[in-house]
Scaffold this active site. Structure first.
Site, PDB file in Angstrom:
ATOM      1  N   HIS A 191       0.844  -1.207   0.000  1.00 48.14           N
ATOM      2  CA  HIS A 191       0.000   0.000   0.000  1.00 48.14           C
ATOM      3  C   HIS A 191       0.863   1.234   0.000  1.00 48.14           C
ATOM      4  O   HIS A 191       1.835   1.307   0.746  1.00 48.14           O
ATOM      5  CB  HIS A 191      -0.904   0.023   1.238  1.00 48.14           C
ATOM      6  CG  HIS A 191      -1.614  -1.283   1.404  1.00 48.14           C
ATOM      7  ND1 HIS A 191      -1.011  -2.359   1.990  1.00 48.14           N
ATOM      8  CD2 HIS A 191      -2.828  -1.684   0.988  1.00 48.14           C
ATOM      9  CE1 HIS A 191      -1.830  -3.388   1.930  1.00 48.14           C
ATOM     10  NE2 HIS A 191      -2.941  -3.014   1.331  1.00 48.14           N
ATOM     11  N   LYS A 230      -1.980  -8.024  -4.011  1.00 47.83           N
ATOM     12  CA  LYS A 230      -2.746  -6.769  -3.989  1.00 47.83           C
ATOM     13  C   LYS A 230      -1.843  -5.545  -3.924  1.00 47.83           C
ATOM     14  O   LYS A 230      -0.895  -5.506  -3.149  1.00 47.83           O
ATOM     15  CB  LYS A 230      -3.674  -6.780  -2.762  1.00 47.83           C
ATOM     16  CG  LYS A 230      -4.360  -5.463  -2.469  1.00 47.83           C
ATOM     17  CD  LYS A 230      -5.612  -5.642  -1.640  1.00 47.83           C
ATOM     18  CE  LYS A 230      -5.369  -6.167  -0.253  1.00 47.83           C
ATOM     19  NZ  LYS A 230      -4.868  -5.141   0.679  1.00 47.83           N
TER      20      LYS A 230
HETATM   21  O1  LIG Z   1      -5.928  -2.916   0.631  1.00 48.54           O
HETATM   22  C1  LIG Z   1      -7.053  -2.507   0.773  1.00 48.54           C
HETATM   23  C2  LIG Z   1      -7.663  -1.658  -0.237  1.00 48.54           C
HETATM   24  C3  LIG Z   1      -8.113  -0.339   0.365  1.00 48.54           C
HETATM   25  O2  LIG Z   1      -6.973   0.396   0.740  1.00 48.54           O
HETATM   26  C4  LIG Z   1      -8.878   0.477  -0.686  1.00 48.54           C
HETATM   27  O3  LIG Z   1      -8.275   1.396  -1.231  1.00 48.54           O
HETATM   28  O4  LIG Z   1     -10.051   0.200  -0.927  1.00 48.54           O
HETATM   29  C5  LIG Z   1      -8.994  -0.620   1.578  1.00 48.54           C
HETATM   30  C6  LIG Z   1      -8.320  -1.479   2.623  1.00 48.54           C
HETATM   31  O5  LIG Z   1      -9.234  -1.750   3.685  1.00 48.54           O
HETATM   32  C7  LIG Z   1      -7.834  -2.770   2.008  1.00 48.54           C
HETATM   33  O6  LIG Z   1      -7.067  -3.497   2.931  1.00 48.54           O
END
Ligand SMILES: O=C1C[C@@](O)(C(=O)O)C[C@@H](O)[C@@H]1O
Length: 230
Positions: free
Chosen positions: A121, A146
């Site tokens: 992320h 992801k």
């Molecule tokens: O990794 C993700 C995607 C996310 O960051 C989103 O942008 O929707 C939301 C988070 O809760 C999830 O773990």
């Protein structure tokens, strides 16, 4: 043409909040993500069976998002790994594992790879090594990979979508990519073209910028996935 599953995050801040949730309110979702990092780390193992029992009608994803990757919890690596192993014993469908933050420790989680969503992320930018990171995570052969990033310009969103499509054609529908923020919204609903495996949608409170509501996401995906003929 592909279909995306809809994931709805919950973010209870205490056990009472968790107990108050009604599983039926989430109908339309395929997977419920428990963002366990909103609880103090000492309460996570007490909450885990409550979460899993309450949402047994859905697939479940357990996520401990650390501060470094935009989450709420400061936790050392050993505790992070220990909690994931303990939660796994209770039978969640999937576990989120932050690959680049816990790369050295990932070895001890490899035996869980069939239920791991290996993740990265970045709330600041679209990293220039987006594709390299995807390839690196793909090589671990976990269930899913992801990447959630913050596009800065329109072409970043198009790149996320194009790269997702290329990776899906090469390796199958196992990539979950998100362009966060207002600019990235299109990436969240583009799975019918790109193969994006899951999209995150919110019921009340969004867990990331740019998330659409469950109702809107279900409506739009229905429209795009069922009525488009390629
Ligand atoms: O990794 C993700 C995607 C996310 O960051 C989103 O942008 O929707 C939301 C988070 O809760 C999830 O773990």
């Amino acid at each position: 043409m592909y279909q995306s599953k809809i994931v709805v995050p919950i973010m209870p801040k205490c056990l009472k909040d968790l107990e108050a949730l009604e599983a039926q309110a989430f109908s339309g979702a395929d997977i419920i993500e428990w963002r366990a990092d909103y609880l103090p780390s000492g309460q996570i193992l007490e909450a885990a069976p409550i979460f899993l029992e309450k949402f047994q009608a859905y697939e479940t994803l357990v996520t401990i998002r650390t501060r470094k990757e935009g989450g709420e919890l400061e936790i050392d690596e050993q505790d992070y790994i220990r909690l994931l192993h303990e939660i796994n014993k209770l039978g969640p469908s999937y576990l989120d594992v932050e690959y680049f933050t816990h790369e050295r420790a990932f070895g001890s989680l490899r035996d869980l790879k069939d239920k791991i969503v290996l993740s990265y992320h970045n709330f600041q930018e679209m990293p220039t090594d987006f594709t390299e990171r995807l390839f690196k995570m793909e090589r671990e052969k976990t269930a899913f990979v992801k990447m959630a990033v913050m596009p800065q310009q329109e072409c970043d969103v198009l790149d996320i979508m194009q790269i997702t499509r290329d990776m899906t054609l090469e390796y199958g529908q196992k990539f979950i990519t998100v362009g966060m923020g207002e600019l990235g919204k299109l990436s969240r609903i583009s799975g019918y073209l790109t193969g994006n495996a899951w999209t995150f949608a919110s019921l009340e409170e969004a867990s990331a910028p740019g998330q659409l509501s469950l109702k809107d996401t279900a409506y739009i995906l229905d429209l795009l996935e069922k009525n488009v003929r390629l």
